[in-house]
Design a protein around this motif. Structure first.
Motif, PDB file in Angstrom:
ATOM      1  N   ASP A 262       0.825  -1.199   0.000  1.00  0.00           N
ATOM      2  CA  ASP A 262       0.000   0.000   0.000  1.00  0.00           C
ATOM      3  C   ASP A 262       0.864   1.256   0.000  1.00  0.00           C
ATOM      4  O   ASP A 262       0.582   2.221  -0.726  1.00  0.00           O
ATOM      5  N   ARG A 266       0.732   3.983  -3.058  1.00  0.00           N
ATOM      6  CA  ARG A 266       0.341   5.380  -2.815  1.00  0.00           C
ATOM      7  C   ARG A 266       1.447   6.358  -3.210  1.00  0.00           C
ATOM      8  O   ARG A 266       1.175   7.520  -3.515  1.00  0.00           O
ATOM      9  N   GLY A 350      -4.597   4.502  -4.530  1.00  0.00           N
ATOM     10  CA  GLY A 350      -5.058   4.465  -3.149  1.00  0.00           C
ATOM     11  C   GLY A 350      -6.489   3.974  -3.099  1.00  0.00           C
ATOM     12  O   GLY A 350      -7.329   4.428  -3.871  1.00  0.00           O
ATOM     13  N   GLN A 351      -6.761   2.998  -2.231  1.00  0.00           N
ATOM     14  CA  GLN A 351      -8.100   2.411  -2.129  1.00  0.00           C
ATOM     15  C   GLN A 351      -8.572   1.869  -3.481  1.00  0.00           C
ATOM     16  O   GLN A 351      -9.749   1.924  -3.817  1.00  0.00           O
ATOM     17  N   GLY A 352      -7.620   1.360  -4.263  1.00  0.00           N
ATOM     18  CA  GLY A 352      -7.956   0.762  -5.545  1.00  0.00           C
ATOM     19  C   GLY A 352      -8.156   1.737  -6.679  1.00  0.00           C
ATOM     20  O   GLY A 352      -8.382   1.326  -7.822  1.00  0.00           O
ATOM     21  N   GLN A 368      -4.128  -4.904  -2.926  1.00  0.00           N
ATOM     22  CA  GLN A 368      -5.274  -5.729  -3.304  1.00  0.00           C
ATOM     23  C   GLN A 368      -4.860  -6.949  -4.127  1.00  0.00           C
ATOM     24  O   GLN A 368      -5.677  -7.530  -4.834  1.00  0.00           O
ATOM     25  N   ARG A 376     -11.922  -8.011  -0.835  1.00  0.00           N
ATOM     26  CA  ARG A 376     -12.258  -6.738  -0.182  1.00  0.00           C
ATOM     27  C   ARG A 376     -12.149  -5.585  -1.179  1.00  0.00           C
ATOM     28  O   ARG A 376     -12.946  -4.646  -1.155  1.00  0.00           O
ATOM     29  N   ALA A 377     -11.147  -5.669  -2.062  1.00  0.00           N
ATOM     30  CA  ALA A 377     -10.968  -4.617  -3.062  1.00  0.00           C
ATOM     31  C   ALA A 377     -12.156  -4.561  -4.014  1.00  0.00           C
ATOM     32  O   ALA A 377     -12.571  -3.486  -4.445  1.00  0.00           O
ATOM     33  N   MET A 380     -14.880  -2.606  -2.342  1.00  0.00           N
ATOM     34  CA  MET A 380     -14.474  -1.215  -2.185  1.00  0.00           C
ATOM     35  C   MET A 380     -14.556  -0.469  -3.514  1.00  0.00           C
ATOM     36  O   MET A 380     -15.075   0.653  -3.591  1.00  0.00           O
ATOM     37  N   GLN A 384     -17.220   2.619  -4.738  1.00  0.00           N
ATOM     38  CA  GLN A 384     -16.752   3.924  -5.215  1.00  0.00           C
ATOM     39  C   GLN A 384     -17.359   4.250  -6.573  1.00  0.00           C
ATOM     40  O   GLN A 384     -17.752   5.402  -6.838  1.00  0.00           O
TER      41      GLN A 384
END
Length: 389
Positions: A262, A266, A350-352, A368, A376-377, A380, A384
């Protein structure tokens, strides 16, 4: 090839664990395949990258394969799957049933050539691969021919079709982008260079002197499989092996690896190896291999000669074949027109979601990665997208 819509709200490229996870949640949000979203997959059939792995690989000896979200509804689980069957067959069967049950209508084999800007939309240019099995060609190895599990006809100057989409989910994984580090003398080697993606079975190396390069589970698996087949085995690793005194990776180790991935994603840096952040758990089979002296890695050699590898102190090991279990890189070449790649070598995610283009999501990228977080990805990313539609 079934008709592909001209425009959709969401396009998902790739139908491995990450892509199927996203598609499952899109269906949960009542989006309809081939109306609201479309799935394009380059492989000839279901199974993601697993369908390309060697036949001797079993679920019990490979990385854990996580169940897809919603798989329980079909009465399926990899925890209870038949471990006597090749992992590639089990995964392909389960993924195929999953696609049918949730009516995902995956289009394959579709080769996405490029993704470019088209006003507020993204334009996907694609071609039909029309695959033909070519099992006999795999033995040529990584440097003789880029390994494929299906033959690609010569590509025409223009793509077969175009698709416009409001949002793109890239879930192409890494299998199509094998990585082999350069060492002096590679081109002079008279034997075979074989990447993990080229490996078919141990019999191809019977009575040969084999050097296995890599510090992860694939390299270890090759060593164990070739032990009673090859004339001589040499294992080398670019870093010391971090053996863990437990049979499975614990939550703490997995979390640390995710955090490193991660952080790199990022920052837009090239992603680190998963195994470099987790270490290698010592299963009973691996522990026995260490005890009998098989799984003892030498430091990396300095250069390669016609029939051997040579270390800096002048010592050498004969080699008829070098197996490069040196991993893969994210397959993102088709996204090049979007200019997402940073100078640091990676894509800022970030956050996929891509931080450089809010229309683009990268499922299975960085933290991910499919082995530790694609499910989980999927949820998420789907959430979004639905918030922006």
């Amino acid at each position: 090839m079934e008709s592909i819509p001209e425009r959709v709200k969401v396009a998902v490229i790739g139908a491995g664990q990450a892509g199927l996870s996203v598609a499952f949640y899109l269906r949960r949000f009542e989006l309809v395949a081939d109306e609201d979203f479309v799935m394009l997959d380059r492989a000839p059939g279901p199974g993601g990258a697993w369908q390309h792995r060697w036949s001797s690989l079993r679920l019990g000896t490979a990385h854990k394969v996580n169940d897809l979200p919603g798989m329980a509804e079909l009465g399926l689980s990899f925890e209870t799957a038949d471990r006597s069957l090749p992992a590639k067959e089990v995964v392909a069967d389960y993924y195929g049933r999953f696609e049918q049950h949730y009516d995902l209508r995956v289009h394959r084999p579709i080769d996405v050539r490029r993704v470019a800007n088209d006003g507020v939309d993204l334009r996907i240019e694609y071609g039909d691969l029309a695959p033909q099995p070519v099992e006999e060609e795999k033995s040529r190895g990584f440097f003789g021919r880029r390994r494929k599990t299906f033959r690609e006809p010569e590509r025409p100057e223009t793509p077969v079709g175009e698709l416009r989409t409001q949002f793109l989910v890239n879930a192409t994984g890494t299998w199509g982008s094998p990585f082999v580090p350069y060492y002096p003398g590679m081109g002079d080697f008279r034997g075979r260079h074989v990447h993990t993606s080229d490996y078919v079975d141990a019999e191809a190396f019977r009575d040969q002197h084999v050097v296995v390069v890599g510090g992860g589970t694939s390299a270890i698996g090759f060593m164990l499989e070739l032990e009673d087949v090859a004339a001589e085995l040499t294992w080398v690793s670019r870093r010391p092996i971090d053996w863990l005194d437990r049979q499975e990776l614990d939550l703490e180790g997995a979390s640390a690896a995710v955090a490193k991935q991660d952080e790199a994603a990022r920052a837009g840096r090239a992603l680190p190896s998963i195994v470099s952040g987790t270490g290698v758990p010592k299963s009973r089979r691996i522990a026995a291999g260490i005890e009998r002296g098989l799984l003892v890695a030498k430091p990396m050699f300095e250069h390669i000669e016609a029939d051997r590898v040579v270390w800096s102190d002048g010592s050498s090991a004969r080699a008829d074949a070098i197996i490069w279990a040196t991993g893969f890189r994210p397959e993102l070449r088709h996204l090049a027109p979007l200019k997402l790649r940073e100078k640091a070598g990676g894509v800022t995610v970030g956050q996929g979601a891509s931080w450089n283009d809010p229309r683009v999501f990268l499922a299975g990228y960085g933290p991910q990665a499919s082995t530790i977080g694609a499910n989980r990805a999927g949820r998420m990313i789907a959430r979004q997208i639905m918030a922006m539609i």
